[in-house]
Design a protein around this motif. Structure first.
Motif, PDB file in Angstrom:
ATOM      1  N   LEU A   3       0.891  -1.190  -0.200  1.00  9.30           N
ATOM      2  CA  LEU A   3       0.072   0.054  -0.026  1.00  9.30           C
ATOM      3  C   LEU A   3       0.928   1.233  -0.051  1.00  9.30           C
ATOM      4  CD1 LEU A   3      -2.778   1.211   0.414  1.00  9.30           C
ATOM      5  CD2 LEU A   3      -2.350   0.963   2.856  1.00  9.30           C
ATOM      6  N   ALA A   4       0.559   2.266  -0.860  1.00 12.64           N
ATOM      7  CA  ALA A   4       1.130   3.702  -0.939  1.00 12.64           C
ATOM      8  C   ALA A   4       0.156   4.484  -0.600  1.00 12.64           C
ATOM      9  CB  ALA A   4       1.904   3.815  -2.154  1.00 12.64           C
ATOM     10  N   ILE A   5       0.322   5.550   0.275  1.00  9.37           N
ATOM     11  CA  ILE A   5      -0.522   6.521   0.727  1.00  9.37           C
ATOM     12  C   ILE A   5      -0.011   7.876   0.430  1.00  9.37           C
ATOM     13  CG2 ILE A   5      -1.552   7.520   2.700  1.00  9.37           C
ATOM     14  CD1 ILE A   5      -1.457   4.684   4.079  1.00  9.37           C
ATOM     15  N   VAL A   6      -0.714   8.751  -0.556  1.00 10.75           N
ATOM     16  CA  VAL A   6      -0.219  10.037  -0.465  1.00 10.75           C
ATOM     17  C   VAL A   6      -1.077  11.102   0.226  1.00 10.75           C
ATOM     18  CG1 VAL A   6      -0.187  11.816  -2.283  1.00 10.75           C
ATOM     19  CG2 VAL A   6       0.411   9.539  -2.803  1.00 10.75           C
ATOM     20  N   ILE A   7      -0.670  11.926   0.881  1.00 11.09           N
ATOM     21  CA  ILE A   7      -1.283  12.924   1.637  1.00 11.09           C
ATOM     22  C   ILE A   7      -0.904  14.241   1.260  1.00 11.09           C
ATOM     23  CG2 ILE A   7      -1.606  13.964   3.921  1.00 11.09           C
ATOM     24  CD1 ILE A   7      -0.988  11.166   5.014  1.00 11.09           C
ATOM     25  N   VAL A   8      -1.493  15.153   0.717  1.00  8.55           N
ATOM     26  CA  VAL A   8      -1.295  16.689   0.284  1.00  8.55           C
ATOM     27  C   VAL A   8      -1.810  17.395   1.671  1.00  8.55           C
ATOM     28  CG1 VAL A   8      -1.942  18.370  -1.189  1.00  8.55           C
ATOM     29  CG2 VAL A   8      -1.621  16.043  -2.268  1.00  8.55           C
ATOM     30  N   SER A   9      -0.808  18.426   1.744  1.00 11.69           N
ATOM     31  CA  SER A   9      -0.861  19.291   3.020  1.00 11.69           C
ATOM     32  C   SER A   9      -0.514  20.662   2.548  1.00 11.69           C
ATOM     33  CB  SER A   9      -0.151  18.750   4.288  1.00 11.69           C
ATOM     34  OG  SER A   9       1.146  19.266   4.155  1.00 11.69           O
ATOM     35  N   TYR A  33       4.044  -0.785   3.802  1.00 14.13           N
ATOM     36  CA  TYR A  33       3.230   0.467   3.073  1.00 14.13           C
ATOM     37  C   TYR A  33       4.228   1.497   3.239  1.00 14.13           C
ATOM     38  CZ  TYR A  33       2.709   2.424   7.804  1.00 14.13           C
ATOM     39  OH  TYR A  33       2.958   2.741   9.495  1.00 14.13           O
ATOM     40  N   ALA A  34       3.911   2.526   2.746  1.00 14.42           N
ATOM     41  CA  ALA A  34       4.844   3.595   2.475  1.00 14.42           C
ATOM     42  C   ALA A  34       3.961   4.870   2.309  1.00 14.42           C
ATOM     43  CB  ALA A  34       5.749   3.913   1.235  1.00 14.42           C
ATOM     44  N   VAL A  35       4.384   5.999   2.953  1.00 12.46           N
ATOM     45  CA  VAL A  35       3.452   7.201   3.013  1.00 12.46           C
ATOM     46  C   VAL A  35       4.296   8.215   2.392  1.00 12.46           C
ATOM     47  CG1 VAL A  35       2.538   8.974   4.676  1.00 12.46           C
ATOM     48  CG2 VAL A  35       2.518   6.578   5.257  1.00 12.46           C
ATOM     49  N   TRP A  36       3.669   9.032   1.449  1.00  7.89           N
ATOM     50  CA  TRP A  36       4.246  10.343   0.932  1.00  7.89           C
ATOM     51  C   TRP A  36       3.446  11.429   1.097  1.00  7.89           C
ATOM     52  CZ3 TRP A  36       8.271  10.251  -2.805  1.00  7.89           C
ATOM     53  CH2 TRP A  36       8.681   8.854  -3.353  1.00  7.89           C
ATOM     54  N   VAL A  37       4.123  12.432   1.721  1.00  4.91           N
ATOM     55  CA  VAL A  37       3.462  13.761   1.990  1.00  4.91           C
ATOM     56  C   VAL A  37       3.997  14.720   1.100  1.00  4.91           C
ATOM     57  CG1 VAL A  37       3.259  15.701   3.688  1.00  4.91           C
ATOM     58  CG2 VAL A  37       3.067  13.128   4.541  1.00  4.91           C
ATOM     59  N   VAL A  38       3.082  15.257   0.530  1.00  5.66           N
ATOM     60  CA  VAL A  38       3.625  16.541  -0.485  1.00  5.66           C
ATOM     61  C   VAL A  38       3.119  17.872   0.220  1.00  5.66           C
ATOM     62  CG1 VAL A  38       3.339  17.415  -2.864  1.00  5.66           C
ATOM     63  CG2 VAL A  38       3.172  14.954  -2.520  1.00  5.66           C
ATOM     64  N   ASP A  39       3.943  18.621   0.681  1.00  6.78           N
ATOM     65  CA  ASP A  39       3.542  19.839   1.126  1.00  6.78           C
ATOM     66  C   ASP A  39       3.605  21.088   0.229  1.00  6.78           C
ATOM     67  OD1 ASP A  39       3.137  21.103   3.962  1.00  6.78           O
ATOM     68  OD2 ASP A  39       4.517  22.410   2.896  1.00  6.78           O
ATOM     69  N   ASN A  40       2.450  21.803  -0.089  1.00  4.98           N
ATOM     70  CA  ASN A  40       2.518  22.834  -0.676  1.00  4.98           C
ATOM     71  C   ASN A  40       2.793  23.987  -0.006  1.00  4.98           C
ATOM     72  OD1 ASN A  40       1.774  21.981  -3.270  1.00  4.98           O
ATOM     73  ND2 ASN A  40      -0.499  21.516  -2.795  1.00  4.98           N
ATOM     74  N   ALA A  41       4.006  24.382   0.208  1.00  8.50           N
ATOM     75  CA  ALA A  41       4.578  25.611   0.790  1.00  8.50           C
ATOM     76  C   ALA A  41       4.138  26.064   2.014  1.00  8.50           C
ATOM     77  CB  ALA A  41       4.580  26.646  -0.306  1.00  8.50           C
ATOM     78  N   PRO A  55      10.542  10.376  10.052  1.00  4.75           N
ATOM     79  CA  PRO A  55      11.766  10.189   9.102  1.00  4.75           C
ATOM     80  C   PRO A  55      11.607   9.267   7.990  1.00  4.75           C
ATOM     81  CG  PRO A  55      12.286   9.208  11.205  1.00  4.75           C
ATOM     82  CD  PRO A  55      11.023  10.080  11.493  1.00  4.75           C
ATOM     83  N   ARG A  56      10.542   8.304   8.288  1.00  6.85           N
ATOM     84  CA  ARG A  56      10.570   7.049   7.254  1.00  6.85           C
ATOM     85  C   ARG A  56       9.383   7.642   5.997  1.00  6.85           C
ATOM     86  NH1 ARG A  56       9.218   1.567   9.588  1.00  6.85           N
ATOM     87  NH2 ARG A  56       9.925   0.951   7.573  1.00  6.85           N
ATOM     88  N   VAL A  57       8.634   8.665   6.561  1.00  9.51           N
ATOM     89  CA  VAL A  57       7.485   9.344   5.491  1.00  9.51           C
ATOM     90  C   VAL A  57       8.543   9.995   4.221  1.00  9.51           C
ATOM     91  CG1 VAL A  57       5.982  11.009   5.126  1.00  9.51           C
ATOM     92  CG2 VAL A  57       5.939   9.568   6.986  1.00  9.51           C
ATOM     93  N   HIS A  58       8.136   9.776   3.163  1.00  4.03           N
ATOM     94  CA  HIS A  58       8.637  10.484   1.984  1.00  4.03           C
ATOM     95  C   HIS A  58       7.985  11.706   1.821  1.00  4.03           C
ATOM     96  CE1 HIS A  58      10.419   6.533   0.323  1.00  4.03           C
ATOM     97  NE2 HIS A  58       9.249   6.178   0.829  1.00  4.03           N
ATOM     98  N   LEU A  59       9.013  12.811   1.951  1.00  2.00           N
ATOM     99  CA  LEU A  59       8.605  14.272   1.943  1.00  2.00           C
ATOM    100  C   LEU A  59       8.875  14.838   0.626  1.00  2.00           C
ATOM    101  CD1 LEU A  59       7.172  16.659   3.374  1.00  2.00           C
ATOM    102  CD2 LEU A  59       9.279  17.134   4.429  1.00  2.00           C
TER     103      LEU A  59
END
Length: 118
Positions: A3-9, A33-41, A55-59
């Protein structure tokens, strides 16, 4: 990876922290599973919090607010390289306990990427 989870913040530091803690606390044992957080500035310290506490979350920390769709696409470009994973497209407000369930694999024999919208 199951599972891969993408979170936009964007400026939701505490909500994002609770979301990431919830994912970790409610993942089924043995689930890869892996979690990706994409932070929009964000200007509220969200990227720094992710780096420090998760630290294991892909940012991916953007210098500008690219919007929800573009931010998802950034992470999905990386995730589509992983064959056979599910993708949950979500904002940080979707915590597993609100659904009274644990994070689990929904497809035991995936043929390729699949979107699961929460």
């Amino acid at each position: 990876m199951d599972l891969a989870i993408v979170i936009v913040s964007w400026n939701v530091r505490e909500l994002l922290r609770r979301c990431l803690e919830s994912i970790h606390n409610h993942a089924s044992p043995g689930l890869s599973y892996a979690v990706w957080v994409v932070d929009n500035a964000s200007t509220d310290g969200s990227p720094e919090m992710v780096r420090q506490l998760f630290p294991r979350v892909h940012l991916i920390a953007n210098d500008a607010n690219l919007g929800f769709t573009a931010a998802n696409n950034q992470a999905l470009r990386e995730l589509f390289r992983v064959s056979g994973s599910e993708f949950r497209v979500s904002g940080p407000h979707h915590e597993p306990e609100t659904r009274n369930s644990k994070l689990e694999t929904h497809n035991s024999k995936p043929a390729g990427p699949r979107y699961v919208l929460l």
